[in-house]
Structures are given as structure tokens and as C-alpha cells.
Design a protein around this motif. Structure first.
Motif, PDB file in Angstrom:
ATOM      1  N   THR C 224       0.837  -1.196   0.000  1.00  0.00           N
ATOM      2  CA  THR C 224       0.000   0.000   0.000  1.00  0.00           C
ATOM      3  C   THR C 224       0.877   1.252   0.000  1.00  0.00           C
ATOM      4  O   THR C 224       1.912   1.286   0.676  1.00  0.00           O
ATOM      5  CB  THR C 224      -0.890   0.043   1.253  1.00  0.00           C
ATOM      6  OG1 THR C 224      -1.703  -1.121   1.284  1.00  0.00           O
ATOM      7  CG2 THR C 224      -1.769   1.282   1.238  1.00  0.00           C
ATOM      8  N   GLY C 225       0.437   2.247  -0.768  1.00  0.00           N
ATOM      9  CA  GLY C 225       1.140   3.519  -0.734  1.00  0.00           C
ATOM     10  C   GLY C 225       0.184   4.597  -0.269  1.00  0.00           C
ATOM     11  O   GLY C 225      -0.953   4.661  -0.737  1.00  0.00           O
ATOM     12  N   PHE C 226       0.608   5.453   0.645  1.00  0.00           N
ATOM     13  CA  PHE C 226      -0.237   6.509   1.156  1.00  0.00           C
ATOM     14  C   PHE C 226       0.194   7.834   0.539  1.00  0.00           C
ATOM     15  O   PHE C 226       1.345   8.253   0.659  1.00  0.00           O
ATOM     16  CB  PHE C 226      -0.153   6.556   2.687  1.00  0.00           C
ATOM     17  CG  PHE C 226      -0.841   7.772   3.270  1.00  0.00           C
ATOM     18  CD1 PHE C 226      -0.111   8.707   4.011  1.00  0.00           C
ATOM     19  CD2 PHE C 226      -2.199   7.999   3.072  1.00  0.00           C
ATOM     20  CE1 PHE C 226      -0.738   9.824   4.557  1.00  0.00           C
ATOM     21  CE2 PHE C 226      -2.822   9.112   3.597  1.00  0.00           C
ATOM     22  CZ  PHE C 226      -2.095  10.027   4.346  1.00  0.00           C
ATOM     23  N   PHE C 227      -0.759   8.498  -0.128  1.00  0.00           N
ATOM     24  CA  PHE C 227      -0.472   9.753  -0.803  1.00  0.00           C
ATOM     25  C   PHE C 227      -1.125  10.898  -0.051  1.00  0.00           C
ATOM     26  O   PHE C 227      -2.278  10.789   0.409  1.00  0.00           O
ATOM     27  CB  PHE C 227      -1.046   9.733  -2.230  1.00  0.00           C
ATOM     28  CG  PHE C 227      -0.260   8.866  -3.175  1.00  0.00           C
ATOM     29  CD1 PHE C 227      -0.430   7.496  -3.167  1.00  0.00           C
ATOM     30  CD2 PHE C 227       0.638   9.430  -4.063  1.00  0.00           C
ATOM     31  CE1 PHE C 227       0.302   6.699  -4.042  1.00  0.00           C
ATOM     32  CE2 PHE C 227       1.355   8.640  -4.935  1.00  0.00           C
ATOM     33  CZ  PHE C 227       1.199   7.262  -4.931  1.00  0.00           C
ATOM     34  N   LEU C 228      -0.416  12.011   0.033  1.00  0.00           N
ATOM     35  CA  LEU C 228      -1.003  13.186   0.659  1.00  0.00           C
ATOM     36  C   LEU C 228      -0.476  14.416  -0.049  1.00  0.00           C
ATOM     37  O   LEU C 228       0.734  14.613  -0.129  1.00  0.00           O
ATOM     38  CB  LEU C 228      -0.646  13.229   2.150  1.00  0.00           C
ATOM     39  CG  LEU C 228      -1.246  14.380   2.938  1.00  0.00           C
ATOM     40  CD1 LEU C 228      -2.768  14.293   2.927  1.00  0.00           C
ATOM     41  CD2 LEU C 228      -0.736  14.350   4.368  1.00  0.00           C
ATOM     42  N   LEU C 229      -1.386  15.247  -0.584  1.00  0.00           N
ATOM     43  CA  LEU C 229      -1.026  16.511  -1.222  1.00  0.00           C
ATOM     44  C   LEU C 229       0.088  16.330  -2.252  1.00  0.00           C
ATOM     45  O   LEU C 229       1.025  17.103  -2.314  1.00  0.00           O
ATOM     46  CB  LEU C 229      -0.584  17.534  -0.174  1.00  0.00           C
ATOM     47  CG  LEU C 229      -1.672  17.907   0.830  1.00  0.00           C
ATOM     48  CD1 LEU C 229      -1.115  18.844   1.890  1.00  0.00           C
ATOM     49  CD2 LEU C 229      -2.836  18.570   0.101  1.00  0.00           C
TER      50      LEU C 229
END
Lengths: 311, 603, 259
Positions: C224-229
């Protein structure tokens, strides 16, 4: 309450207006041809008030002046004029002699009826030649040249004088020529072995000459045993259109028809017969049976608006 | 896959080329208008031309020598304006009320019938209206007119009926687009249906209704054939309801055939003036609607309201209230609805009643072979000519139009200058009156092909006329295809061309086919572009495109004008109406069928 | 006649170094590095508008369609630099995509599935029949649809349409399938069926899925990859991300402090 009142007023106004219109004698419906028409040109150039004013003329500055009343209704073809006059009790119009039938009533001009004798001796004043025109410089196709020969020959006499066409054949070489041109003899023509080459001959011009042209085309085609629609294409949009087509002809296949004399130097022409412009009114018109040229001028220029004003 | 790459390049170039062709068409028409009219404007003098009221042309006038003719079109400008105003008063008012009737006061069952009837009215050729005017309206008016009925009143009535469909359908769309919430809000406050309609919904649809009126004006301004047949065409002012007068379009068509050098320039200049009027109307409308939008968007404090203005509004508001204005409105709407329905039934019915008896049993009229020098009329050559014209003009206009639309919608970057130019060009083309096309065709195509009329020239002329409609409709259809479909196709590895031809176009097909069928109807019903480019005489059945010929509409015009063959004229009118109506119905059916196919469960 | 192209050497791993993306002046993706393993399910999670879908669309160059979009960085699929001299259509054949909203073509079920293979030159009826059946079986739809292959795809329910789109994507035998929130518009049962599908497909295909639904990520993804802004904040095995996130922002998102 208010609604009823308003409605009542409306009804009264309508009835009043309606009845006011019904009883009046109507104005003359002046029917003219369109400006490109040879018939109109012939008519306009003859009808005068006697003081140098013609329906079509140049004024003192050399500028063009059309004196036909602005109330006149312009129609496109001879047939159109006849229908309009035939359907309108207050109408007056002018049509080619050959187009006369019993749908309209002929009016004598200055006491003279338009018939063959009176036209030939000149006493019926509103007359004009039927002119056949070709381009002055371009060489005609063999087919067009042959047909032109046919048109210049005595074959045309039977066509012109038939009951259908009803114009007056010209055989005098002087009369056949345009004013100032050399006399035009009646040609000899016999059909060749086969129809000469060339594209379709374009017949263009006066609608008054339509019947004469059709008779000639039919005769020519019959002489070769070919269907006429393979030889000719025709369009009758008026003498001026015919003149223009002849002047602009570059392929040598245009033979044009004008129902009025043409002065253009870009064309060669000759007069094949004479025609009169007959003045017609509705069959039911009892007020008019003879008109002077001056009266015609007054009517057509709008000075006289009702037939009852003709004293 | 170089194969695909090559295909893509070819496709893109083809679409761009089509768009360029559209621009060329517009440039050509404008160049023609300028080149031919500027010398005339110069020689005659712009003020003299526009405000002089003497039109006495001399065919022999040339640019080299002083003019002997007079070229002032002011009487005709007044004539055009008067006829248009008259048309608006009749067609605009009745159309507006009919639309209100249709949307709010019409029983459900009657609604569909009436709507179809109005659509049919739109399809009737101008020439048929003119013919109806001549054989029915004029004699009727003659009963209480000081002349034989010709004049401004007859013209206004005919024009009014002709713009009815335009006004009604657009107004109707606007009225139906008003959010239901407005109506419900008023009713919830205690207003009756009628009050709610006239006081909330109708005012909300104002801009759309105005747009419909503007379109109606455009149509009336450019109308030629029907007017020529009932107006009398004398170059005079329309100083009463019943005198012979001439409009700008009639001026062009009546003198085109034989005009000399300067006269021809003056006629083109007349076309320019006409175009200018149409342009002006569109600009004014744009400005007015912009202002209306801006005003309503401003916060209430900023809107200028003078006390006097408020008092005046109150005063009239009071009167309206006392007179129960909405109810008068309702009465007017019902009357208008009846009038419109009856008008069509009457026009069509009259012609059918007169014409069908001469059609039945007269097989020669429709199928006979032309007899040279014969006396019977056959319109078979006209039918063939019409079919040939439709075929060629569609063959030219459809590919170019569809490809231009594809270019505009699928390839061009939005806002790109080139795109805006092409769109602008298309818009301009759609405003040009048909008679100006005829003039253009006569002076370019006919001259180009040897100086005589031909079906080829006529077809080329009318194909330019069809371009705007085809481009616009296709564009709309393409727009309605969801982008997600395009993305889906591209994501599968298909190239753009394949996506367009296999996914986008099939989805847009119903709209495109409708446009094609409507274009066919247009070609069949037009006459002004053909009169001087294709010929106007019924002669032998044409064998090739270089032959001249008359289409059905032109043939009707000639037959009606001559008066010798009035029965055949009626029969021809019947054939013409049937043909056009069949095409319109076919268009609707095709659109409905294809839509069902796309959304339903059909094979 | 188009020849069937030979298989190009697209691998099944995605390797990205230093990816940046601008929409006009807006810096949408900032310096992203990521290694996506083959034959596994990788999920991208994060709040709305953080660039997940945008990043996904880089893998099959669908961002090329957006005007004013500028991309820098290195994107390798197997050994192939996909922003180099690669044929973009070939790329998309190998990297399939399923969209958020089902978008079947307005054609029959058969035609929808056959569209992809036909694009790449397969014309023979028997071949196409076989591919259609294989693809539908691969999407677990064969039994449902085998009797209505000729009917319009638009008559199917939402869930069926989406699975049809998956089948359609499978028809060209892609190495990688990208799914952009494929179940967000579907009911729970259809969602379940599609999640089952992912599980089966990952044995042969690399799957990258963008999802709003963290539970879905835990259910089906391996990484899983978590993306933010626009940034890739944290990337790792799914278990680790959800049980022991290293970055504070990841932890706050997972525990629902913002979203």
C-alpha cells in the motif's frame, strides 16, 4: 363588465372599417412587366404624355427615369400578366399580340385595334420587332450556325404566322435589318444530311417569343428527325437576360431572343417578325374599350387612379 | 505500429483540411461580397446608396463613365424593416402565446399533435407559402383592400406564419427549461395556475423567448420567394397596408439575371446591407441579453432604480392587475394555439384539396417523359433534377461538415485561435440569406463552368449553405458522447482514429443522420439559390450535371407565376410538401430508433 | 491486413524515480519514487485530490490527453522507459485500465470485448470467440453472459458493466491492470465479486488499485502507498502500513483523524 365593453368596441370598429372598404371603387391595378422585359421596354418607349415624357426615358441630366407608377405590380412573364388581369376586375396590363386569348379583353389604342394590317402599316403604334441575336465576334458552332440559317430562312414564315404564334413575318430585307445595319436577305435553308456538330444550342431571352422559338425548334428538330431536347436548352428570363447571354457567349452556341430593338454592338442581330403589344383589361371591365396613348401614360404613371376618372 | 501512426497522420490532416475548406468557403463569400460591392459603393456613394429612394438602374452603366441610373435602396430598407416588424407582430406574438399554450394550457393528448403540426409547418417550402399567398390570401384580402390584396399586410401575414415554428419551438424549449421550483413556489403562495405561469415562469424564460424572436427576425429578413410572390415588388415605400413594395431580397432576385456591371455591383451591395442588418440584430440581441444577465447578477443594492421608474411600474402593474392580465394572457394563448394549428391545417389542406385531384389519374404529370414543344406539363424532370441536386450537394457537404465537426470537437485544443476562426466562420455562413448564396453562385460557379446554368453550379452553391447546419449538429452530437467512452477506448490501446470511427461516431450517429435528413429537406425546399445557377425551365430530363434543370421548388415557382398551368402548380405543390414532410418524419424516426438502439436492449 | 504484433518486452514491474507532474502551474505530484512488484496487488490510498488517480494515469500515459500537463521523471515498466520512444498504443495494450464509472461501449457484449483484440489485428471469428470466452471467464462472467453475448452492453446492471469492463481490459492480455476506484459506484455484492477477481488475477497480472476505502485496501492489497497533497508519504507492505505506520501523517489518516 369591462371585458364586454372592450369586446364591443372592437367588434364595432371592425365592422365599420370592413363595410367602409367594401363599397368603394378600387384603384386600378396597374400591371407591368419586370424591367428586364423586352415587352416592357417596347411599351415604355412608346407610351408618352405628348410632352416628351415617356415611361422609360433619360431626364434632363441624362439620367435614367422610370415613370411607371410605384404602385404598379411587376410580373415576370406574359402568362403571369394574363392571369393577373384575368382575375382582377380593376386590372390593366400589356401582353404580346400572339399571347392574346379570350381570358382577357383587348383595348384599342387611339381607336386602332392591334392586328396584322394595322401593325404593318404602322397605325398601331405600340409595336416592336422580334429580334434574333448572336454574339458579334465569336464563331458559331456548326450546329448553331445551321439553326441560325434556319431562323433566317423562309421556314420561319409558317411558324410566325401560325394561329399559335400570331406575329407578323418580315420578308423585306430592309425591315429585317436593325436600324443602321445592312439589309438582311431571307436565307435559303435545306436540312443537311445529318445534324451538324456542336454542343447544345442555348436559346435564351424573351418570354414573349417563347412560342415562336418553340415552333422553330420543333420544326428544325423534326427536319433532322431528332428529339428537340437533345439539341436545345432553353430559358426565358427576359430580353435583357438573352442580350447578356449573347454578349457573353464564348463558345458560340447562344442564340438569343429579344422582343425589343437592341443597340448593343456586341451582338449581330436581325428582325424575324413584327409583334404588337396589346393592352388588355379584365373581361368584365365595361368602363374601358379604347384608350389614347396619353391616357395610357396617365394610367401607368399613376396620375389617373380609377377607371371612372377617364373623362 | 507504424500503420496506426500513418493512419493517424492522414486522419488528422484530412480533418484539418476539411476545417480549412470551411474557412475558404467563408473567405470566398466575403471576398466576393467585398470585391463586387465596394466599387459599387464607391461609384454610387454609400449615403446615396443607402438613403436614396430612387431605384432606377440602367443596365448599361459601367464604372468608367458617369452613371445614368439611380441606385438608392432606402425604400427597400424601409420595406424590409416594415415586413419584418409586421412578421414579428403576427408571428412573434402568436408564436409566443402558442408556446405558452403548448407548455401550460394544452391538454396532454393535443400537445403531441400540435407540436408535430408545428414542426411540419417548419418544413413547408417558402415557395409553397408564396403560392398559398397568391391563390388564397390575396383574393381574400382583395375583398376589403383598395387594391388586389398585394402589399404589406399580405407579406406580413405570410412571413408571420413562416416564422411561427421557429418562435414556437425555441420559446417552448426555454419555457420548459424553467425550473419547476419557480412555478411551485408561486402556487404554494396561493397563486392560480394562470397567475403562476404568467408572473413567474414566463418572465424567467425571457431570454430564451427573446432569442426565439431574434431568430424569427433573421428568418424574416432573409426570406425571398414567398415575399416576391405577394408583395408586388415595385421599388416604392410601403406607405399603407396595401400597396406594391419591394424588400431587399426581392430586389436582388428580380434583377440578378440581366444586371449590367454597376447594377450587379449594386445588387451585391444590397446583399451586403442585408447581411449587415442580420449582423446588427445579432449584436443587439447579444448586448441586450448580456445586460439582462449582468443586471440580474448584480446585488440588489447596486441596481439603479429611480423613483419615477418605480412609480411607472406600479401604475402599469395596477392596471394589469385590474384587467386580470394573466387571464387575458391565457385567452390569448388558447386563441394563438388554435390559430397556429388551424393555420397549418389550412395551408396544407387548401393545397391538398386543390392539388390531389390533379395528381390522381394524371400519371403523366409525375412520370411522363418530357415532350419537346408539347403542351402537357410533366414534373418528372424536376424530380430527377431534385434528386441529382440532393445527391451531389450532400456528397460534398456531409463529409466536409462531419470532418470539420470532428476536427473542432476531437482534435482541436479548446480556445485555440484557429478553432475560434473556424467556429466564427461557420456562424457567419449560417447567417447569410439564401439569395446571397444564389448571387454568389451565379457570379462564381456559373462563370467558372462556362457561363450557363448547370445542376453542378446549383449543387455547389447549396452545399455551402448546408455546411453550418451539418457542422453544428454533428458537433452537438459528438459533444453528447461521454468522454469516458473515449478514454475507455484509448486505454485499450486503440488510436484516436479508431476511437472516433468505432466508438464516437456510431454513438453520435442519430444526430448526424438527423442533420443529413434535414439538410435533404432544405435542398428540396430552397429555390433562391437555384434560380440563376441551375436554371428555371422545365425541359428534358437531365442526363448529366452539366445540364440545366429546375428543381421541384423552382418548377413550382415558375408554374405558379405563369398562370397557364395552375392545376399542375397545385399538384406540384402537393408533391413538394409530401416529399419534405416525409424527409422530416424520416429524420425524427431515425433519431428515435437509433437512440433506442443505443440505450436499449436491442441487437 | 494487420499482422499480430509480437509481444514487446514490457515487464510486469513498475519502477518510478523522481516523478513530478504539473497541471499548468499547479504542482500535482512531487518527487515520487516507487517500486511496484509484479503479480501482486498494490493499493494507493489517501484523501481526495492528493494525486493518486493522477499518478495512476501516468502508468498508461492517459495524462497525455490532458492539455497543459507536464511530467518529468523516469517511469520504467520492466526494462522499458514508457516516456521514451515507446508506442503509446502498445503501452496501453500492456497496461490496461478500469475506470471509476463503468464505461461500456454502446455495442453488444461481444463487440465490447472483441474491440481490443480487433484493434491489434485479430480478425478471425474463432480466435475472437475464444478470446471473448476466456476474458469473460477471467472476469467470472461467462455463465452469466454466455447467452446474451449479442445484446447491448448498456442493458447490464452497474456491477455487471464494471465487470464487463474488466473483462474487456483482460481481452488484450495486459501485463498490468490499473484500477481507478473501480468499486466506488457499486453495491456491496458487486464490490465483493470484483475484489474476488483481483485476488484471482494477481496470480498472472500486476494490479495497481486506487481506493478510497481503507478496508478494501486491507482486504485485497499486498502493498500500500499513502499519498497526501501530491507526495508519496509512506509505502510498504499493507500489514505494516496499517498496523505500524512509520509516518505520523499516515497514522492520522488511518485512524480517521482526517480524510
Amino acid at each position: 363588465m369591462k371585458k364586454v365593453f372592450l369586446r364591443g368596441v372592437l367588434a364595432l370598429t371592425l365592422t365599420f372599417g370592413f363595410s367602409a372598404c367594401m363599397g368603394r371603387e378600387k384603384n386600378i391595378s396597374v400591371i407591368a412587366r419586370e424591367k428586364g422585359s423586352g415587352t416592357r421596354e417596347a411599351f415604355d418607349k412608346v407610351i408618352t404624355d405628348g410632352n416628351g415624357n415617356f415611361l422609360e426615358m433619360k431626364d434632363e441630366n441624362g439620367k435614367k427615369a422610370y415613370k411607371t407608377t410605384l404602385e404598379a405590380i411587376e410580373k415576370y412573364t406574359t402568362g403571369d400578366v394574363k392571369t393577373s388581369v384575368g382575375n382582377d376586375k380593376n386590372a390593366i396590363g400589356y401582353v404580346s399580340l400572339g399571347a392574346l386569348d379570350d381570358t382577357v379583353k383587348v383595348v384599342t389604342v387611339n381607336g386602332v385595334a392591334p392586328n396584322k394590317e394595322r401593325v404593318l402599316d404602322g397605325s398601331y403604334a405600340i409595336q416592336r420587332p422580334f429580334v434574333i441575336m448572336t454574339n458579334a465576334t465569336v464563331t458559331l458552332t456548326p450546329r448553331a450556325a445551321d439553326f441560325l440559317n434556319y431562323l433566317q430562312s423562309a421556314e420561319m414564315q409558317s411558324h410566325a404566322e401560325s394561329a399559335e404564334v400570331g406575329c407578323i413575318y418580315l420578308s423585306d430585307p430592309e425591315k429585317r435589318a436593325r436600324e443602321g445595319d445592312a439589309p438582311v436577305e431571307v436565307a435559303q435553308w435545306a436540312n443537311l444530311d445529318s445534324l451538324p456538330d456542336g454542343e447544345k444550342i442555348k436559346i435564351s431571352g424573351s418570354s414573349s417569343m417563347e412560342k415562336l422559338a418553340k415552333a422553330a425548334m420543333k420544326g428544325y428538330a423534326a427536319a433532322y428527325g431528332v428529339d428537340g431536347s437533345k439539341i436545345f436548352s432553353e430559358d426565358y428570363q427576359g430580353s435583357s437576360v438573352g442580350l447578356k447571354d449573347a454578349e457573353n457567349d464564348t463558345s458560340g452556341n447562344v442564340i438569343a431572343l429579344s422582343s425589343t430593338a437592341q443597340t448593343s454592338t456586341k451582338i449581330k442581330c436581325f428582325n424575324v417578325c413584327l409583334d404588337a403589344v396589346a393592352v388588355v383589361v379584365n373581361q368584365a371591365n365595361t368602363l374601358v374599350s379604347d384608350l389614347t396613348i396619353g391616357q395610357l401614360y396617365d394610367i401607368y404613371s399613376g396620375k389617373i387612379k380609377k377607371f371612372s376618372e377617364l373623362a | 505500429m507504424t500503420n496506426t501512426k500513418v493512419k493517424e497522420k492522414i486522419g488528422r490532416s484530412a480533418f484539418t483540411a476539411a476545417a480549412i475548406l470551411c474557412i475558404i468557403a467563408v473567405v470566398a463569400i466575403f471576398a466576393f461580397l467585398i470585391v463586387k460591392s465596394v466599387p459599387a459603393f464607391g461609384k454610387i456613394g454609400i449615403l446615396q446608396f443607402m438613403f436614396g429612394d430612387n431605384w432606377s438602374p440602367d443596365r448599361l452603366d459601367s464604372y468608367e463613365s458617369p452613371l445614368s441610373g439611380y441606385y438608392g435602396i432606402f425604400t427597400m430598407i424601409v420595406g424590409t424593416v416594415a415586413a419584418t416588424v409586421g412578421a414579428l407582430l403576427i408571428g412573434g406574438v402568436i408564436g409566443y402565446f402558442t408556446a405558452v399554450f403548448l407548455v401550460f394550457f394544452c391538454p396532454e393528448k393535443l400537445k403531441r399533435v400540435l407540436a408535430s403540426v408545428i414542426n411540419l409547418l417548419a418544413g413547408i417550402p417558402s415557395v409553397v407559402y408564396g403560392f398559398f399567398g397568391v391563390v388564397f390570401l390575396l383574393p381574400l384580402l382583395a375583398l376589403f383592400a383598395p387594391n388586389n390584396g398585394t402589399g404589406l399586410l399580405a407579406t406580413s401575414i405570410i412571413l408571420g406564419v413562416m416564422i411561427l415554428p421557429t418562435v414556437v419551438s425555441l420559446s417552448r424549449t426555454s419555457l420548459e427549461a424553467v425550473p419547476r421550483a419557480y412555478y411551485e413556489g408561486a402556487v404554494a403562495l396561493g397563486a392560480t395556475h394562470t397567475q403562476a405561469v404568467f408572473k413567474t415562469v414566463v418572465p424567467a424564460a425571457r431570454s430564451g423567448i427573446t432569442a426565439s424572436l431574434v431568430l424569427g427576425i433573421g428568418r424574416a429578413l432573409g426570406e425571398t420567394m414567398a415575399v416576391v410572390m405577394v408583395a408586388g415588388n415595385s421599388p416604392a415605400y410601403p406607405h399603407s397596408l396595401f400597396n406594391s413594395f419591394r424588400v431587399l431580397t426581392a430586389n436582388i432576385v428580380m434583377e440578378m439575371g440581366y444586371a449590367g456591371e454597376v447594377q450587379e455591383g449594386a445588387l451585391v451591395a444590397t446583399g451586403v446591407v442585408l447581411l449587415f442588418f442580420i449582423f446588427l440584430v445579432n449584436v443587439v440581441f447579444g448586448a441586450v441579453s448580456n445586460r439582462a444577465v449582468k443586471t440580474s447578477a448584480k446585488p440588489k443594492k447596486e441596481r439603479k432604480t429611480s423613483l419615477a421608474g418605480v412609480r411607472i411600474r406600479e401604475f402599469f402593474g395596477n392596471i394589469a392587475y385590474k384587467l386580470k392580465a394573466p387571464y387575458i394572457g391565457r385567452a390569448a394563448a388558447i386563441v394563438a394555439g388554435c390559430f397556429t394549428g388551424l393555420a397549418l391545417l389550412f395551408v396544407v389542406g387548401f393545397i391538398f384539396v386543390k392539388g390531389v385531384p390533379h395528381l390522381i389519374g394524371n400519371g403523366y404529370l409525375v412520370f411522363g417523359k418530357f415532350e419537346f414543344g408539347g403542351s402537357r406539363i410533366t414534373i418528372f424532370p424536376a424530380i430527377v433534377t431534385t434528386l441529382m441536386t440532393v445527391a451531389l450537394s450532400l456528397l460534398i457537404a456531409v463529409p466536409i461538415g462531419v470532418m470539420t465537426a470532428i476536427f473542432l470537437n476531437e482534435y482541436a485544443r479548446k480556445g485555440n485561435v484557429f478553432v475560434r476562426i473556424v467556429r466564427g466562420a461557420i456562424d457567419v455562413l449560417s447567417g447569410v440569406p439564401s439569395i446571397v448564396y444564389g448571387l454568389f453562385g451565379m457570379i462564381t460557379f456559373v462563370k467558372l463552368f462556362g457561363g450557363s446554368s448547370s445542376i453542378l453550379s446549383g449543387s455547389l452553391t447549396v452545399s455551402i449553405m448546408l455546411l453550418p447546419t451539418i457542422v453544428r449538429s454533428t458537433e452537438e452530437s459528438l459533444k453528447s458522447v461521454a468522454d469516458s467512452l473515449r478514454e475507455g477506448s484509448l486505454a485499450l490501446g486503440a488510436g484516436k482514429m479508431r476511437t472516433i470511427f468505432k466508438v464516437v461516431l456510431p454513438s453520435a450517429l442519430s444526430g448526424i443522420l438527423s442533420a443529413i435528413l434535414l439538410s435533404m429537406g432544405r435542398v428540396v425546399s430552397e429555390s433562391a439559390p437555384f434560380l440563376y445557377t441551375m436554371g428555371s425551365v422545365i425541359s428534358a430530363t437531365p442526363h448529366s450535371y452539366t445540364d440545366s434543370g429546375a428543381t421541384l421548388a423552382v418548377a413550382l415557382y415558375r408554374l405558379a407565376g405563369e398562370g397557364w398551368h395552375i392545376n399542375e402548380a397545385y399538384a406540384t405543390a402537393v408533391v413538394l410538401i409530401v416529399l419534405v414532410l416525409a424527409l422530416n418524419l424520416l429524420a425524427e424516426w431515425v433519431a428515435a430508433r437509433l437512440n433506442k438502439k443505443l440505450t436499449g436492449d436491442k441487437k | 491486413m494487420k499482422k499480430v504484433k509480437e509481444e514487446l518486452p514490457f515487464g510486469q514491474t513498475i519502477s518510478v524515480k523522481g516523478a513530478n507532474l504539473w497541471y499548468g502551474d499547479f504542482h500535482a505530484l512531487k518527487n515520487i519514487d516507487i517500486e511496484i512488484p509484479e503479480r501482486a496487488v498494490t493499493a494507493f490510498i489517501g484523501p481526495s485530490g492528493c494525486g493518486k488517480s493522477t499518478f495512476l494515469k501516468c502508468f498508461n500515459r492517459m495524462n497525455d490527453l490532458v492539455a497543459g500537463c507536464k511530467i518529468t521523471g523516469k517511469f520504467m515498466i520492466g526494462d522499458v522507459d514508457i516516456y521514451g520512444k515507446t508506442d503509446v498504443n502498445e503501452l496501453r495494450k500492456n497496461v490496461g485500465m478500469v475506470f471509476q464509472k463503468p464505461n461500456p461501449f454502446p455495442m453488444s457484449v461481444y463487440e465490447n470485448i472483441a474491440y481490443g483484440p480487433r484493434t491489434f489485428g485479430i480478425r478471425k471469428r474463432e480466435q475472437l470467440d475464444r478470446i471473448v470466452e476466456e476474458s469473460l471467464r477471467g472476469a467470472a462472467m461467462w455463465d452469466e453472459l454466455k447467452d446474451r453475448l449479442g445484446k447491448s452492453a448498456l442493458g447490464l446492471s452497474g456491477g455487471q458493466q464494471q465487470r464487463l469492463c474488466i473483462a474487456r481490459a483482460l481481452a488484450v492480455k495486459p501485463k498490468i491492470i490499473l484500477m481507478d476506484e473501480p468499486t466506488s459506484a457499486l453495491d456491496p455484492i458487486s464490490t465483493g465479486k470484483i475484489e474476488e477477481l483481483c485476488d484471482e488475477l494477481k496470480t498472472s497480472t500486476t494490479i495497481v488499485i486506487v481506493t478510497h476505502n481503507m478496508q478494501q485496501a486491507t482486504r485485497i492489497s499486498d502493498k500500500t502507498g499513502f499519498f497526501l497533497l501530491g507526495e508519496l508519504v509512506e509505502y510498504g507492505d499493507t500489514e505494516d502500513i496499517f498496523s505500524d505506520p512509520k509516518d505520523e501523517r499516515t497514522e492520522r489518516y488511518i485512524t480517521g483523524r482526517f480524510g
